[in-house]
Write a protein that holds these residues in place. Structure first.
Motif, mmCIF file in Angstrom:
data_model
loop_
_atom_site.group_PDB
_atom_site.id
_atom_site.type_symbol
_atom_site.label_atom_id
_atom_site.label_comp_id
_atom_site.label_asym_id
_atom_site.label_seq_id
_atom_site.Cartn_x
_atom_site.Cartn_y
_atom_site.Cartn_z
ATOM 1 N N GLY A 1 -1.720 -5.732 -3.767
ATOM 2 C CA GLY A 1 -2.670 -5.641 -2.615
ATOM 3 C C GLY A 1 -4.011 -5.594 -3.206
ATOM 4 N N LEU A 2 -4.352 -5.749 -4.322
ATOM 5 C CA LEU A 2 -5.693 -5.374 -4.852
ATOM 6 C C LEU A 2 -7.035 -6.243 -4.041
ATOM 7 C CD1 LEU A 2 -5.468 -5.091 -8.867
ATOM 8 C CD2 LEU A 2 -5.230 -3.387 -7.081
ATOM 9 N N GLU A 3 -6.439 -7.363 -4.021
ATOM 10 C CA GLU A 3 -7.561 -8.373 -3.343
ATOM 11 C C GLU A 3 -7.585 -7.825 -1.938
ATOM 12 O OE1 GLU A 3 -8.260 -13.174 -2.267
ATOM 13 O OE2 GLU A 3 -6.515 -12.560 -3.588
ATOM 14 N N ALA A 4 -6.611 -7.465 -1.157
ATOM 15 C CA ALA A 4 -6.771 -7.118 0.213
ATOM 16 C C ALA A 4 -7.338 -5.774 0.471
ATOM 17 C CB ALA A 4 -5.385 -6.996 0.825
ATOM 18 N N GLY A 5 -7.387 -5.072 -0.687
ATOM 19 C CA GLY A 5 -7.968 -3.674 -0.771
ATOM 20 C C GLY A 5 -9.629 -3.724 -0.796
ATOM 21 N N VAL A 6 -10.009 -4.685 -1.667
ATOM 22 C CA VAL A 6 -11.392 -5.107 -1.768
ATOM 23 C C VAL A 6 -12.024 -5.625 -0.551
ATOM 24 C CG1 VAL A 6 -13.019 -6.231 -3.010
ATOM 25 C CG2 VAL A 6 -11.029 -5.154 -4.384
ATOM 26 N N ASN A 7 -11.095 -6.786 -0.046
ATOM 27 C CA ASN A 7 -11.666 -7.393 1.168
ATOM 28 C C ASN A 7 -11.762 -6.313 2.307
ATOM 29 O OD1 ASN A 7 -12.059 -9.821 2.915
ATOM 30 N ND2 ASN A 7 -10.238 -8.864 3.848
ATOM 31 N N GLU A 8 -10.770 -5.258 2.443
ATOM 32 C CA GLU A 8 -10.804 -4.370 3.514
ATOM 33 C C GLU A 8 -12.211 -3.661 3.557
ATOM 34 O OE1 GLU A 8 -8.113 -1.023 6.227
ATOM 35 O OE2 GLU A 8 -7.205 -2.274 4.406
ATOM 36 N N ALA A 9 -12.476 -3.246 2.426
ATOM 37 C CA ALA A 9 -13.756 -1.997 2.052
ATOM 38 C C ALA A 9 -15.125 -3.157 2.425
ATOM 39 C CB ALA A 9 -13.633 -1.647 0.660
ATOM 40 N N GLN A 10 -14.929 -4.169 2.109
ATOM 41 C CA GLN A 10 -16.037 -5.174 2.289
ATOM 42 C C GLN A 10 -16.285 -5.592 3.821
ATOM 43 O OE1 GLN A 10 -15.177 -8.736 -0.265
ATOM 44 N NE2 GLN A 10 -16.435 -7.783 -2.018
ATOM 45 N N LYS B 1 -5.391 5.374 1.332
ATOM 46 C CA LYS B 1 -4.558 4.329 1.320
ATOM 47 C C LYS B 1 -5.067 3.745 -0.012
ATOM 48 C CE LYS B 1 -4.255 0.233 4.083
ATOM 49 N NZ LYS B 1 -4.772 -0.542 5.276
ATOM 50 N N GLU B 2 -3.807 3.816 -0.835
ATOM 51 C CA GLU B 2 -3.674 3.234 -2.064
ATOM 52 C C GLU B 2 -3.291 1.753 -2.118
ATOM 53 O OE1 GLU B 2 -1.227 3.416 -6.457
ATOM 54 O OE2 GLU B 2 -0.589 4.643 -4.643
ATOM 55 N N PHE B 3 -3.922 0.735 -2.603
ATOM 56 C CA PHE B 3 -3.451 -0.550 -2.939
ATOM 57 C C PHE B 3 -2.845 -0.676 -4.149
ATOM 58 C CE2 PHE B 3 -6.578 -0.598 0.397
ATOM 59 C CZ PHE B 3 -6.228 -1.538 1.336
ATOM 60 N N LEU B 4 -1.562 -1.127 -3.950
ATOM 61 C CA LEU B 4 -0.776 -1.500 -5.350
ATOM 62 C C LEU B 4 -1.373 -2.816 -5.967
ATOM 63 C CD1 LEU B 4 2.810 -0.202 -3.682
ATOM 64 C CD2 LEU B 4 1.000 1.035 -5.330
ATOM 65 N N PRO B 5 -0.861 -3.016 -7.110
ATOM 66 C CA PRO B 5 -1.388 -4.439 -7.706
ATOM 67 C C PRO B 5 -1.113 -5.633 -6.884
ATOM 68 C CG PRO B 5 -0.126 -2.960 -9.261
ATOM 69 C CD PRO B 5 0.199 -2.320 -8.071
ATOM 70 N N VAL C 1 0.855 -1.233 -0.157
ATOM 71 C CA VAL C 1 0.058 -0.301 -0.047
ATOM 72 C C VAL C 1 0.943 1.116 0.021
ATOM 73 C CG1 VAL C 1 -1.747 -1.225 1.238
ATOM 74 C CG2 VAL C 1 -0.169 0.223 2.476
ATOM 75 N N ARG C 2 0.288 2.372 -0.562
ATOM 76 C CA ARG C 2 0.881 3.662 -0.158
ATOM 77 C C ARG C 2 -0.101 4.507 0.620
ATOM 78 N NH1 ARG C 2 3.869 4.783 -6.044
ATOM 79 N NH2 ARG C 2 1.631 4.662 -6.626
ATOM 80 N N LEU C 3 0.566 5.316 1.395
ATOM 81 C CA LEU C 3 -0.226 6.128 2.075
ATOM 82 C C LEU C 3 0.014 7.663 1.834
ATOM 83 C CD1 LEU C 3 0.212 4.532 5.763
ATOM 84 C CD2 LEU C 3 -1.676 4.074 4.161
ATOM 85 N N TYR C 4 -1.199 8.303 1.833
ATOM 86 C CA TYR C 4 -1.098 9.782 1.648
ATOM 87 C C TYR C 4 -2.107 10.583 2.688
ATOM 88 C CZ TYR C 4 -0.211 7.820 -3.120
ATOM 89 O OH TYR C 4 0.347 7.052 -4.073
#
Length: 349
Positions: A46-55, A40-44, A20-23
Motif C-alpha cells: 500500500g505504499l503508493e496509496a499512502g503517498v497518494n493519500e497524503a498528496q 495509519k501505517e501503509f504496508l508494502p 494498512v494497519r491502524l493504531y
C-alpha cells in the motif's frame, strides 16, 4: 494499540486495495501533547496509496479556498511521517513480536504513516449490526420506529452527498467509496440532529487535473472528449458507487426491523450482489429490482422506505446509479452530488 482489539494492531486488506494497519496512540511531546490520535501505517503493498493519500490531503488543505479543518467533511489529517531507521533494528523487531504476537511483521523503516485526529472507529458499515436503544414510545406509536429509521437514513444520505460534493467541487474524485470509508460520529438513530459523517481512505483518490494516461484513456473510451466531460465521467463513477453503498447500508439497516419481528436474514444484500442484480440480471430495470427485493420479507422494510412519498427513494437511487450524461444526446444534464442534495427524498420528513 489497535482501537478494535487492544491486544494487537488491526491488519486491514481490502480486495484489490492497499494494506494498512491502524493504531490508537497518544502524542507525547509538542503542542499536541497528550492528544489522542489514529495512526495509519501503509504496508508494502500500500505504499503508493499512502503517498497518494497524503498528496491529495495536501492539495485540498493548502488551497487558498480551503475551509477550516473542523469544517472539512474528511477524516482530520494532522501530520505524517516515515518509519524511523530504528525500525530496521533487530531489537525493535523482537520487541514488536513480544508486544503484538499476532500483529504480523514489524513496521519497516521508510514506510509512510499518516496521523489523524482521533474521531472514533464507527463507520456506516456498522449500522446494520448496531443494537439501537429501546424506545418505549414505540409501543404507543406503531410506526415510530420506522419513521425514526427513515429520518436517520435520509440524514446519512445527505451527509454522504455533502462529503462527496466537497471533493468534487474541489476537483477530487474518491474512487473507492464504501460503507467502511464513511466515518460517523454516532449510529444511534435518536441522535439524528447531531449526526455527522466524514469520508476517509483517500488512497485511490485523484485530482481530476492530474489524471494519468490510463485513466484518461478510460474516460475517452466511455465517450468523454472534453475536460468537463472527463470530470463528469469520474464524478459519475463516484455517484454510482455511492448509490450501491447507500443501498447496501439501507438493507442491512432495515433488516433489523425484520429481526425484531422474529424474521430471518438469510439474504445478505451487499454491493456486489446489488450490482449483479441491477446491472446483469435486470439490466438497469429498477421496477424488477424492487419487486425482487420486496419478495424477501427481510428486505421489504427497505423497499417500503424507498416506496414512500411516491417512490421518491427509488427516483433518488436511479439518479445515483444511472447518472452519466455521456450516454445521452444532452451532455449538459449531468447529475451532481450538489444537485442531488435538493432531491425530495432527502427533504421530506
Amino acid at each position: 494499540r489497535n482501537p478494535l482489539d487492544p491486544s494487537q494492531p488491526q491488519r486491514t486488506i481490502e480486495q484489490s486495495g492497499p494494506a494498512v494497519r491502524l493504531y490508537e496512540a497518544r502524542i507525547i511531546a509538542g503542542k499536541l501533547r497528550n492528544a489522542r490520535v489514529m495512526l495509519k501505517e501503509f504496508l508494502p503493498r500500500g505504499l503508493e496509496a499512502g503517498v497518494n493519500e497524503a498528496q491529495v490531503y495536501q492539495r485540498l488543505l493548502e488551497s487558498p479556498t480551503a475551509p477550516n479543518a473542523d469544517a472539512v467533511p474528511l477524516a482530520t489529517l494532522i501530520g505524517s511521517f516515515l518509519g524511523a531507521a530504528a525500525f530496521d533494528d533487530s531489537d525493535f523487531a523482537e520487541k514488536w513480536k513480544r508486544e503484538f504476537p499476532s500483529g504480523g511483521e514489524a513496521p519497516l523503516a521508510g514506510s509512510p504513516w499518516l496521523v489523524f485526529r482521533w474521531e472514533g472507529v464507527r463507520t456506516a458499515a456498522g449500522l446494520g449490526s448496531y443494537k439501537q436503544p429501546e424506545n418505549y414510545l414505540d409501543a404507543v406509536f406503531g410506526d415510530l420506529a420506522k419513521r425514526r429509521k427513515k429520518a436517520f437514513y435520509r440524514s446519512l444520505c445527505s451527509k454522504a452527498l455533502e462529503a462527496v460534493s466537497f471533493l468534487h467541487d474541489r476537483g477530487v474524485v474518491h474512487r473507492s467509496l464504501s460503507s467502511s470509508s464513511m466515518l460517523v460520529n454516532t449510529l444511534d438513530e435518536n441522535y439524528r440532529a447531531s449526526f455527522d459523517l466524514k469520508l476517509r481512505d483517500l488512497g485511490f483518490a485523484k485530482m481530476i487535473a492530474e489524471l494519468d494516461d490510463d485513466l484518461l484513456r478510460k474516460a475517452r473510451k466511455a465517450g468523454a472528449s472534453s475536460p468537463s466531460e472527463i470530470k463528469t465521467f469520474f464524478c459519475s463513477e463516484d455517484l454510482t458507487a455511492l448509490g450501491y453503498v447507500l443501498l447496501e447500508v439501507l438493507f442491512a439497516y432495515t433488516q433489523a426491523l425484520a429481526m425484531d419481528a422474529g424474521g430471518q436474514d438469510d439474504v445478505i444484500m451487499n454491493q456486489e450482489a446489488l450490482k449483479r442484480l441491477f446491472e446483469d440480471v435486470y439490466k438497469g430495470d429498477f421496477t424488477s429490482l424492487r419487486d425482487y427485493l420486496d419478495a424477501d420479507p427481510s428486505l421489504s422494510a427497505g423497499v417500503a422506505l424507498l416506496d414512500a412519498d411516491e417512490r421518491s427513494g427509488w427516483d433518488f437511487m436511479s439518479r445515483l446509479l444511472t447518472n452519466s450524461p455521456l450516454d445521452s444526446s444532452d451532455r449538459s444534464s449531468a447529475t451532481t452530488a450538489a444537485s442531488l442534495l435538493q432531491h425530495p427524498f432527502l427533504s421530506r420528513s
